[in-house]
Structures are given as C-alpha cells and as structure tokens.
Design a protein around this motif. Structure first.
Motif, PDB file in Angstrom:
ATOM      1  N   ASN B 183       0.856  -1.188   0.000  1.00  0.00           N
ATOM      2  CA  ASN B 183       0.000   0.000   0.000  1.00  0.00           C
ATOM      3  C   ASN B 183       0.895   1.242   0.000  1.00  0.00           C
ATOM      4  O   ASN B 183       2.077   1.166   0.349  1.00  0.00           O
ATOM      5  N   PRO B 184       0.331   2.389  -0.408  1.00  0.00           N
ATOM      6  CA  PRO B 184       1.168   3.576  -0.586  1.00  0.00           C
ATOM      7  C   PRO B 184       1.892   4.034   0.685  1.00  0.00           C
ATOM      8  O   PRO B 184       3.026   4.507   0.612  1.00  0.00           O
ATOM      9  N   ARG B 185       1.247   3.902   1.837  1.00  0.00           N
ATOM     10  CA  ARG B 185       1.918   4.361   3.051  1.00  0.00           C
ATOM     11  C   ARG B 185       3.153   3.491   3.329  1.00  0.00           C
ATOM     12  O   ARG B 185       4.234   3.990   3.617  1.00  0.00           O
ATOM     13  N   ALA B 188       5.899   4.247   0.726  1.00  0.00           N
ATOM     14  CA  ALA B 188       6.598   5.502   1.040  1.00  0.00           C
ATOM     15  C   ALA B 188       7.555   5.301   2.211  1.00  0.00           C
ATOM     16  O   ALA B 188       8.708   5.776   2.181  1.00  0.00           O
ATOM     17  N   LEU B 213      -3.365  -0.871  -7.121  1.00  0.00           N
ATOM     18  CA  LEU B 213      -2.577   0.125  -6.400  1.00  0.00           C
ATOM     19  C   LEU B 213      -1.220   0.402  -7.037  1.00  0.00           C
ATOM     20  O   LEU B 213      -0.407   1.144  -6.457  1.00  0.00           O
ATOM     21  N   ALA B 216      -0.492   4.135  -7.670  1.00  0.00           N
ATOM     22  CA  ALA B 216      -0.504   4.844  -6.377  1.00  0.00           C
ATOM     23  C   ALA B 216       0.780   4.540  -5.603  1.00  0.00           C
ATOM     24  O   ALA B 216       1.372   5.429  -4.974  1.00  0.00           O
ATOM     25  N   ALA B 220       3.769   7.097  -4.536  1.00  0.00           N
ATOM     26  CA  ALA B 220       4.260   7.209  -3.157  1.00  0.00           C
ATOM     27  C   ALA B 220       5.787   7.050  -3.114  1.00  0.00           C
ATOM     28  O   ALA B 220       6.478   7.778  -2.400  1.00  0.00           O
TER      29      ALA B 220
END
Lengths: 300, 300
Positions: B183-185, B188, B213, B216, B220
């Motif tokens: 996931n992007p979080r 990152a 995703l 995305a 990130a």
C-alpha cells in the motif's frame, strides 16, 4: 505520509454505475444491491437519478425504487441525482432529502450532457433552490479535470461554479473527473487550492479509473486533506466516451487501500466483496474493479 | 508535490511478462516485440530469463533470443534474469552484460520459488560473483512487501538481503511486490527508509497492480525520491497466485502518468501504444493495462 484519519465514502454504483448499464436491471435486483451495500456498512449513497426515462431508461423506476429504500437517515444518507427542478420535486415526493445537481466546467460538455448553457444550468439550480428550499443540494462539477471537447479546464471556470454553489447555499461541492484524465499532481494542486480558497465548503472528489490512476489520484487528494470520495461497487459505470475502459474507482479497491493504510471508513470489506460478487452475478456489465479477482491472504 | 525530474523505466515484459504466458511465443515474435519497444524509446529491458526449460518452457529460446538482440549498450541496457551460476554463464556467453538475481525476503517463498533456503541463495549469489566477476548483477528482493505464505515481512529481513547484496558489490537493489499487496503508506515508508540507510545503493521498485494500487504505490515511492521502476508492456505478467487478476503495472500506464505530471522518461507514448497493440495481437494473454482501452483526447 500525511493522510486523513477517517474518510467518507459515497457509493454511486446505483446511480452512476447503473445508468451506464444497457440492459434494464429489475427494480428488485437494484433494491437487493442497495440493501447488500447498506449491510456492508455503506452510509452514503446515490441511490438513483430522477431523470426522464427518455434520457436514461435504466432510471425509469427511480420513484418506485427510492420509495422502497426506507432506512433511517442515521443508517443511510440517501442522495439522488436530479437534472432539473422537476427531478427535485420527485426527490421530495419520494422522501429523498438530498440531491446532486450537475453542471459541467466546460460549456461544450454541459451542452452535450444536459443540452443547456452553463448560465441556463445555473438558472435551473436557482429554481431548484426556490421551489424546494428544504431540499439539501450538492453541486457536482463535471469535467473539472479536463473535457473531451474543450480540453484543459481553467481554474476560473471551476471557481465560477463553486461561487454559484456557495451563493445558492450549497455546502458540498463534488469535483468530478468525468473522463478519468486527472493526474496526481493536478489533483493535489486542485485539492490544496480549493481547500485554501473555500475553507467553509466541503469538497468531495469523484475520480474515474479510465487510465488506472483512480487510486493514485485519491491518494494525492487525501494528502492535501480531501476526506470524501465517490466510488462505485465493482467499478461499475464510468466514462461513456471510452467503451471497454475502466470506469469509476471500485469501492472495494478504495476500501482495500484505506484498510491497509489504516484510514478508517466504517465499511466491512468482506461484506462489500459479497455485494460486489452479487453485482457481478446480477448486472450485465463487465466489472473493472481489482479486488474481486485478487487473491486473499488471511495473514497480511 | 515533490517528484523526481526524471524516472528510469525498466521494461520487464519480455521476462516477467512472457514467463507468465502459457502458449509459447515464437522467438521471432519475441524479437519483434523487443524491437518495437526499443523503437518506442525503451532504454532498459529484461529481455529474457536463463532458466532451465523444465522450470519455464517459455524461456527455452533464451540463448537464441539474447544473441539476436544486438543493440549497442547506449541504445539498450540489456538485462536477463538468472537463477544460478549456470544461468550467469549463459548470459555471458550471449553477451548479456547484466543480470537480475532473485532472493525472496521470506524463507517460505524462496523455497517455493527456487527450492533453496535464503542462505543457499546467498551462497549461489557469491558463486555467481566468483565465477563471473565481470558480470554486472542486480539483486531482486521478492516478496519485500508481503508474502503469500509468511504474511508480513519484517524490515530486518529486507536489510539482511540488502546487506548481502552490498557485500557482494551489487549497486542496484530491486524491491519487488511479488503479489501486489503493497500500500502507498508502506511503500513511502520503505522507500524513505532504504534511501536513508543505504545512500550509495540504487533502489528500483517493482510494483504489481493486483489490487489496482500499482500507480498509487509508484507515486508514493517517487514522492520519497525513488526514480527507477520496473513495468511491463500491456501489464503482461504478474502474480501467478491470483489468476485473472491484474499483473505488472503497464508501462504505458506509467508513461501516461509521468507525461501528465511532466516527469521525463525518454519514451514515446504513441509508439509504445503501438508496441502494446502488437503484443495484444500476438501474445495469448489478457492485457490488464488501462491505456490501450482509454480514449485519446488530442487536446488534453
């Protein structure tokens, strides 16, 4: 990564999704899909569109359907789309307390979409406010990120319509990427811009996945503080200009992203996927969402 | 939005893409696809995999194909995947100057993928470095974002393998989301983390689109300074654990995002879409990229 703690998801499958489906979906199937979405925890939904059946035959049962959806306001915030004051009257008659009204940022698209100039659309909005003053109205600004006819959209075109909305006492503006042309940098800039300019207005973003950028654009908007998004179960609906292309961002795809990033939303993914599977089984349309086909890993 | 000015795209369709296609693609068709990608401006490519045909029949023509790709190093950085020292020897024999070598972050996935413990894989890497000291090696860390067997992956598992790579003189580490679970979080955070910890190492991210995703996650990663990504023409390939699901991020989808955000990459989208259309016509696999089906608007 700075993200909102909580996001509001507005399900638009029964409106934006169904209106793009050619074969008529039986009213009872529509109702069952709406019920399964509410069971999954959807709390905000565009349930139908009060348009003339000549314009969109799929919505011919709008009144019957709307009257059959009897959840309390606490359980479900019911919204319907209306193209004019007549539609607003129907909404009120069916006890739908809130409507979306669409004006395009581009003259050419507004003409193609509702056969009116922007000025005429603004006049119709005033008429809705006058004839149904108790009805809550949200303003959808279509083609806010780009127009198939007019190309790039200047910010002043968007500001003008936001201004019209505010003047008419509207509290929520929906910025719509009607053709799925937005990119994350543009989305972030527009989000930051409108939040700064209009601190008292609530902004919802309606982003399509035509070019695979739906979730990236939502991510960019969230990073600039936008916390309300419209999505569609299964990814139903989308851009009538690009047959075969992906449509709306699938609600279950957004829920998956938010769950993994620990942003709360109040929806149960397991039940939502059941609803999406039911849509796949019932509605004659290709679902372009990703989660229905992705493997489940219980341990991640 | 802080983004790199320029991004390196490494095309992995002829390797990661083709290896997931069941029907054998004729060597001359493979060559034509590679040529069309180079014509479109692709400058970095995994062209094949020197694996035993018993493992992946699709790669049975690896030597013949690799020898037929004779672009200068300036025109095309040719990379091949190798599972062992024997494959590295084949690469050298075919004048492929750079190889990718894969170790999974999870023991269970490494066992399933190459039937070795991580320690055995590390020993084989040392053997490659010893027997082919002139060969440039990059290290792919599979399941770096999550494993279908082991679940979440601790950072220390990733650090261990990066450490092994650095010890072996490897300059580029590829962090792979083998099952498209990132996931992007998370992306990152991992990007920021490895860049800070290993400032002299080049990091490439290989992100799948299984759950929609892909872009995305790339966004990130870019926001944290990652400027090198592996993608596949048409979105070919992907996760063998999720049949029917989307595969790699499509190269043309990434190019579209970068073009609209004014991040340079050196690829001509028009020619790339021609290459993707040729892939659709030639290869028996469903393409899950978005751009092939999206409308073109000349004025946006």
């Amino acid at each position: 990564m700075r993200l909102p703690e909580k996001v509001t998801i507005i399900e638009v499958g029964p409106r934006d999704g169904f209106q793009n489906v050619k074969d008529f979906i039986a009213t009872e199937d529509k109702k069952r899909i709406i019920d399964s979405l509410v069971s999954a925890g959807i709390q905000n939904m565009e349930i139908t569109s009060f348009v003339h059946p000549k314009a969109i035959l799929q919505m011919a049962d709008a009144m019957e359907l709307a009257m059959s959806v009897t959840y309390t306001e606490e359980r479900l915030r019911k919204i319907a789309l209306v193209p004019n004051a007549r539609g607003a009257q129907s909404a009120v008659a069916c006890k739908v307390g809130e409507v979306s009204y669409v004006i395009s940022a581009s003259e050419a698209h507004n003409k193609a979409n509702v056969n009116r100039t922007i000025e005429e659309s603004e006049a119709e909005l005033r008429k809705i406010r006058e004839t149904e003053p108790a009805l809550k109205v949200r303003l959808d600004i279509a083609t806010a990120f780009g127009c198939p006819y007019a190309g790039k959209i200047g910010k002043e075109q968007i500001y003008r319509l936001i201004g019209t909305g505010i003047q008419e006492g509207i509290e929520e503006i929906v910025l719509c990427d009607t053709i799925g042309i937005a990119n994350p940098r543009q989305t972030a800039m527009l989000a930051a811009d409108v939040r700064q300019r209009y601190p008292d207005t609530r902004f919802t973003f309606h982003l399509h996945n035509t070019r695979g950028l739906g979730l990236a654009n939502i991510l960019a908007a969230m990073q600039e503080g936008i916390d309300s998004f419209e999505t569609s179960v299964g990814g139903l609906g989308g851009c009538p200009f690009a047959p075969g292309a992906a449509g709306n961002v699938a609600t279950e795809d957004l829920v998956n992203m938010l769950d993994h990033m620990e942003v709360s939303h109040g929806i149960c993914q397991e039940k939502l996927l059941e609803a999406a599977a039911y849509v796949r089984q019932t509605v004659h349309a290709e679902l372009t969402g990703n989660m229905l086909d992705a493997c489940k890993y219980e341990n991640i």
